[in-house]
Write a protein that holds these residues in place. Structure first.
Motif, PDB file in Angstrom:
ATOM      1  N   PHE A 575       0.913  -0.685  -0.368  1.00  0.00           N
ATOM      2  CA  PHE A 575      -0.137   0.007  -0.284  1.00  0.00           C
ATOM      3  C   PHE A 575       0.806   1.530  -0.112  1.00  0.00           C
ATOM      4  CE2 PHE A 575      -2.702  -2.893   2.015  1.00  0.00           C
ATOM      5  CZ  PHE A 575      -3.392  -3.019   1.385  1.00  0.00           C
ATOM      6  N   GLY A 576       2.163   1.593   0.646  1.00  0.00           N
ATOM      7  CA  GLY A 576       2.857   2.121   0.446  1.00  0.00           C
ATOM      8  C   GLY A 576       3.405   2.876   2.138  1.00  0.00           C
ATOM      9  N   THR A 577       4.398   3.477   2.245  1.00  0.00           N
ATOM     10  CA  THR A 577       5.046   3.963   3.121  1.00  0.00           C
ATOM     11  C   THR A 577       5.005   5.322   3.616  1.00  0.00           C
ATOM     12  OG1 THR A 577       6.666   4.312   2.710  1.00  0.00           O
ATOM     13  CG2 THR A 577       6.700   2.062   3.524  1.00  0.00           C
ATOM     14  N   ASP A 578       3.891   6.076   2.698  1.00  0.00           N
ATOM     15  CA  ASP A 578       3.606   7.158   3.295  1.00  0.00           C
ATOM     16  C   ASP A 578       2.355   7.240   3.971  1.00  0.00           C
ATOM     17  OD1 ASP A 578       1.344   6.290   1.344  1.00  0.00           O
ATOM     18  OD2 ASP A 578       1.241   8.531  -0.385  1.00  0.00           O
ATOM     19  N   THR A 579       1.606   8.427   4.745  1.00  0.00           N
ATOM     20  CA  THR A 579       0.959   8.651   5.590  1.00  0.00           C
ATOM     21  C   THR A 579      -0.334   7.830   5.213  1.00  0.00           C
ATOM     22  OG1 THR A 579       1.854  10.158   5.977  1.00  0.00           O
ATOM     23  CG2 THR A 579      -0.665  10.659   6.891  1.00  0.00           C
ATOM     24  N   ALA A 580      -1.092   8.310   3.686  1.00  0.00           N
ATOM     25  CA  ALA A 580      -1.797   7.348   3.228  1.00  0.00           C
ATOM     26  C   ALA A 580      -1.944   6.347   3.368  1.00  0.00           C
ATOM     27  CB  ALA A 580      -2.435   7.999   1.873  1.00  0.00           C
ATOM     28  N   GLY A 581      -0.614   5.268   3.018  1.00  0.00           N
ATOM     29  CA  GLY A 581      -0.648   3.433   2.680  1.00  0.00           C
ATOM     30  C   GLY A 581      -0.081   3.494   4.182  1.00  0.00           C
ATOM     31  N   VAL A 582       0.625   4.415   5.247  1.00  0.00           N
ATOM     32  CA  VAL A 582       0.332   3.557   6.297  1.00  0.00           C
ATOM     33  C   VAL A 582      -1.224   3.318   7.021  1.00  0.00           C
ATOM     34  CG1 VAL A 582       1.143   4.140   9.218  1.00  0.00           C
ATOM     35  CG2 VAL A 582       3.136   4.445   7.182  1.00  0.00           C
ATOM     36  N   ASN A 583      -1.473   4.395   6.948  1.00  0.00           N
ATOM     37  CA  ASN A 583      -2.937   4.435   7.573  1.00  0.00           C
ATOM     38  C   ASN A 583      -3.874   3.436   6.896  1.00  0.00           C
ATOM     39  OD1 ASN A 583      -3.415   5.839   9.358  1.00  0.00           O
ATOM     40  ND2 ASN A 583      -2.092   6.916   9.335  1.00  0.00           N
ATOM     41  N   THR A 584      -3.654   2.437   5.203  1.00  0.00           N
ATOM     42  CA  THR A 584      -4.300   1.690   4.759  1.00  0.00           C
ATOM     43  C   THR A 584      -4.221   0.514   4.851  1.00  0.00           C
ATOM     44  OG1 THR A 584      -4.433   3.003   2.499  1.00  0.00           O
ATOM     45  CG2 THR A 584      -5.199   0.928   2.739  1.00  0.00           C
ATOM     46  N   THR A 585      -2.273   0.603   5.087  1.00  0.00           N
ATOM     47  CA  THR A 585      -2.153  -0.892   6.430  1.00  0.00           C
ATOM     48  C   THR A 585      -2.768  -0.624   7.358  1.00  0.00           C
ATOM     49  OG1 THR A 585      -0.306  -0.518   5.004  1.00  0.00           O
ATOM     50  CG2 THR A 585      -0.427  -1.757   6.731  1.00  0.00           C
ATOM     51  N   ARG A 586      -2.800   0.101   8.189  1.00  0.00           N
ATOM     52  CA  ARG A 586      -3.390  -0.008   9.758  1.00  0.00           C
ATOM     53  C   ARG A 586      -5.018  -0.234   9.701  1.00  0.00           C
ATOM     54  NH1 ARG A 586      -1.575   2.892  13.635  1.00  0.00           N
ATOM     55  NH2 ARG A 586      -1.216   4.477  12.474  1.00  0.00           N
ATOM     56  N   ARG A 587      -5.846  -0.260   8.590  1.00  0.00           N
ATOM     57  CA  ARG A 587      -7.140  -0.214   8.226  1.00  0.00           C
ATOM     58  C   ARG A 587      -7.660  -2.058   8.082  1.00  0.00           C
ATOM     59  NH1 ARG A 587     -10.819  -0.853   3.740  1.00  0.00           N
ATOM     60  NH2 ARG A 587     -11.997  -2.158   4.331  1.00  0.00           N
ATOM     61  N   TYR A 588      -6.491  -2.433   7.050  1.00  0.00           N
ATOM     62  CA  TYR A 588      -6.195  -3.697   6.837  1.00  0.00           C
ATOM     63  C   TYR A 588      -5.735  -4.778   7.755  1.00  0.00           C
ATOM     64  CZ  TYR A 588      -8.238  -3.345   2.349  1.00  0.00           C
ATOM     65  OH  TYR A 588      -9.042  -2.767   0.971  1.00  0.00           O
ATOM     66  N   LEU A 589      -4.874  -3.800   8.437  1.00  0.00           N
ATOM     67  CA  LEU A 589      -4.600  -5.510   9.844  1.00  0.00           C
ATOM     68  C   LEU A 589      -5.177  -5.166  11.046  1.00  0.00           C
ATOM     69  CD1 LEU A 589      -2.094  -6.480  11.451  1.00  0.00           C
ATOM     70  CD2 LEU A 589      -1.270  -4.543  11.771  1.00  0.00           C
ATOM     71  N   CYS A 590      -6.295  -4.231  10.738  1.00  0.00           N
ATOM     72  CA  CYS A 590      -7.383  -4.482  11.725  1.00  0.00           C
ATOM     73  C   CYS A 590      -8.481  -5.281  11.157  1.00  0.00           C
ATOM     74  CB  CYS A 590      -8.296  -3.428  12.534  1.00  0.00           C
ATOM     75  SG  CYS A 590      -6.848  -1.668  13.489  1.00  0.00           S
ATOM     76  N   GLU A 591      -8.396  -5.201  10.334  1.00  0.00           N
ATOM     77  CA  GLU A 591      -9.736  -6.424   9.897  1.00  0.00           C
ATOM     78  C   GLU A 591      -8.552  -7.810   9.781  1.00  0.00           C
ATOM     79  OE1 GLU A 591     -12.354  -5.901   8.313  1.00  0.00           O
ATOM     80  OE2 GLU A 591     -11.647  -3.472   6.952  1.00  0.00           O
ATOM     81  N   ALA A 592      -7.852  -8.179   9.192  1.00  0.00           N
ATOM     82  CA  ALA A 592      -7.393  -9.262  10.272  1.00  0.00           C
ATOM     83  C   ALA A 592      -7.144  -9.449  11.844  1.00  0.00           C
ATOM     84  CB  ALA A 592      -5.629  -9.134   9.511  1.00  0.00           C
TER      85      ALA A 592
END
Length: 670
Positions: A575-592
């Motif tokens: 998803f990327g290591t910028d602010t948007a990518g970090v929080n998209t990763t956070r969202r999918y990590l919470c889904e997991a």
């Protein structure tokens, strides 16, 4: 005293010393979790654009605008807007280039102002930083800047996943791990670092595959993408329909087994038309047109003994598949994509084709209700990604209303003639790429139909593999999977193959597999070539290791936290290591984590193996981390994400797909 005698039937047998009370934890709504959501924003995707009121399907009645609005999915409140930088830097400048728009660019070109406003770098912990007691992640102090009092975001002790994998970070100055690949020179200017040796050495093994080109998207948007195979096939079907316009029966699909040997291109001769007959409820064919390829030229799928991760909506994204591959999954399949959305050049849908090089056997799953859209999508996939897609799977199992009411998913189980046309057409369009089918036992309880349908799919329409989930569409997850019926279907297919002298194709079963014991018992008693694992992998991704090693793994809390960290790294890479990518990763990590928190450590059980449908009583873990990982409060899932992704923004809110998981309100807030 055994818990079996003190708790209701169907309760997980937790050892008394770990019980907090006899109260059972909330029932998880896996039907809600199976609902369809947007891949980018988390908003329920309206699938009514696939509907054709003239098509044959469970519901032909046109819905009103109000009905369509009401049917746009469960969890309508799940909104995941992108979290962006307070001051947005032009991406060209961020990569060290010059922006040709100059002052007309809507993003800032002031690097120092951007750096001053940017949050501090995030640190990814290593395994040695993880503990099983609070704070669970132990990191050194972040850099406080230079001797001149520079308090900017750079932390030289951080690590950037993208830079480590590829020798270059595609986000440049926007990266939230910037200190790993940037420093200030003697003039005070920030310079980016590129490791050319690492880039050359690791580029091919880390670069994701199957990017759709801008040219292809433009051709799709303007409806100019050439589809000669689809066009020829639809003409044949139209001619067959005209030949039978006085017949109420729907003509069947051409039989691919009887086709002529030609090239993979468009048929040159369509003078030979199909002549079809009807026998009872099943369509059969007498003659066939020319086709681009014979079935014997298809790539054979030698999947016996391999582990298969089921295609999973939302949670089955590339980072999760990559995690499962690292734990032993051999076969992976992208999330279900809608044929109509592929044809309309939806970027979200085309992102589902993306593949990581570690996925050694990878397929794409399609859902649709018409040969015209399914065959056309298959032809485009075959042209664009020949050699980088191993199979294309037809979804005949999705039970959710939004899909079923359009005649897609499990609705195709009751439309065998249409399904046959779709399979044969897709076989033509895909060339050497095999077609596979995922089914359920039937649509309604007490009316299983797959034992009749599957032999036809194998012998008449020629697929490379079939997967059967042991429940009807109506059952959802209310009852255990019927593995006895799966065996009946396997026997029916094998008998038909033997009668016709056909080579057996792989058949996978599915449903309720939650342990190595479950897996191998299902294989040995039913004759399937393997088990497609879905919910079991969501709750415990290490199930593939258990299956490969034929053991039950009493995984420690620290090992589980390490896997969560791996998922975070894979998410940042994707998803990327910028602010948007970090929080998209956070969202999918919470889904997991909304699935993984349901894992009940086997070291706490009085008997093995654990069962997927057992209700869990309130319990404590063997250490504080194990207790935290079992929390049903979604705010704790956000807290776990912060161990790897830094503090969640105040605006970040996570709502579970199956809301009954969340204590302390419906939402978890960072």
């Amino acid at each position: 005293m055994s818990t079996d005698s003190t708790l209701p039937a169907g309760t997980a047998p937790v050892k008394p010393e770990f019980l907090l009370s006899s109260a059972l934890r909330p029932v998880v709504d896996d039907d809600a979790a199976e609902g369809s959501t947007s891949h980018a924003g988390g908003i329920s995707r309206p699938i009514h654009d696939q509907a054709d009121t003239r098509s044959s399907g469970p519901s032909r009645k046109k819905m009103s605008r109000e009905q369509k609005k009401a049917q746009r999915g469960a969890n309508k409140g799940r909104r995941f807007g992108k979290v962006r930088d307070e001051l947005e830097l032009c991406w060209r400048v961020a990569k060290g280039s010059v922006c040709e728009l100059g002052s007309e660019c809507r993003f800032t070109h002031d690097v120092e102002a951007y750096i001053a406003a940017k949050p501090r770098d995030i640190r990814l912990p290593s395994l040695s930083n993880l503990t099983n007691s609070p704070p669970f992640v132990e990191l050194g102090q972040a850099s406080e800047g230079t001797a001149d009092g520079d308090q900017t975001c750079l932390d030289p002790n951080t690590t950037c996943v993208c830079f480590e994998e590829a020798g270059d970070c595609r986000l440049g100055l926007k990266c939230r791990f910037l200190g790993a690949h940037a420093s200030r020179d003697e003039t005070g200017a920030i310079t980016l670092v590129v490791d050319e040796q690492r880039k050359a050495r690791l580029g091919l093994t880390s670069t994701e595959m199957n990017y759709v080109s801008q040219e292809t998207l433009k051709l799709l948007r303007t409806r100019k993408f050439p589809r000669p195979i689809t066009d020829a096939y639809m003409k044949e079907l139209e001619a067959a329909n005209n030949d039978h316009k006085d017949d109420d029966a729907e003509p069947a699909a051409p039989d691919i087994a009887q086709t002529e040997e030609t090239s993979f291109g468009s048929p040159d001769d369509d003078s030979e038309k199909t002549i079809m007959t009807r026998t009872g409820d099943l369509s059969t064919q007498i003659d066939t047109p020319d086709v681009p390829a014979r079935f014997v030229e298809k790539n054979r799928l030698h999947w016996a003994g391999k582990t298969y991760l089921a295609p999973l909506t939302t949670v089955g994204n590339l980072p999760f598949r990559r995690l499962c591959v690292s734990l032993g999954a051999d076969i992976t399949c992208g999330e279900m994509g809608l044929a109509t959305s592929f044809l309309s050049a939806s970027r979200e849908e085309w992102s589902l084709v993306r593949r990581h090089p570690s996925e050694t056997i990878f397929g794409v799953q399609l859902a649709g209700n018409k040969p015209s859209t399914m065959v056309a999508t298959a032809e485009i996939l075959g042209k664009e990604f020949a050699g980088s897609i191993d199979f294309v799977d037809i979804n005949c199992g999705c039970p959710i209303d939004l899909v079923f009411r359009t005649g897609s998913g499990s609705a195709l189980l009751d439309a065998p003639a249409k399904l046959g046309k779709i399979i044969v057409g897709m076989n033509r369009a895909l060339g050497e790429i095999p077609v596979t089918v995922k089914l359920r036992t039937g649509v309604k309880d007490g009316r299983n139909t797959s034992h009749k349908l599957m032999p036809r799919i194998a012998s008449e329409w020629k697929v490379g593999c079939m997967t059967l989930h042991g429940r009807t569409r109506q059952q959802r997850y209310t009852k255990l999977a019927d593995w006895g019926y799966i065996k009946q279907c396997v026997d029916a297919v094998r008998a038909r193959e033997a009668d016709e002298g056909l080579s057996p194709i792989p058949i996978f079963g599915g449903g309720d597999c939650f342990s190595s014991e479950d897996y191998w018992n299902d294989v040995e008693t039913t004759g399937v070539d393997g088990v497609m694992i879905g919910r079991g992998a969501l709750i415990k991704p290490w199930i593939f290791t258990e299956v490969k090693e034929r053991r039950e793994w009493d995984i420690s809390s620290r090992e589980r936290l390490d896997l969560i960290g791996k998922y975070a790294e894979f998410g940042l890479s994707h998803f990327g290591t910028d602010t948007a990518g970090v929080n998209t990763t956070r969202r999918y990590l919470c889904e997991a984590l909304s699935f993984q928190h349901r894992y009940l450590p086997i070291g706490l059980l009085e008997r093995l193996p654990g069962r997927i449908n057992d209700r869990s009583p309130a319990f404590r873990g063997r250490d504080e981390l194990e207790t935290l990982l079992a929390s049903t409060d979604s705010r704790d899932w956000v807290r776990i994400s912060e161990m790897f992704l830094g503090p969640a923004p105040e605006s970040f809110i996570f709502t579970p797909k199956h809301k009954s998981n969340a204590y302390g309100g419906e939402e978890g807030q960072g």
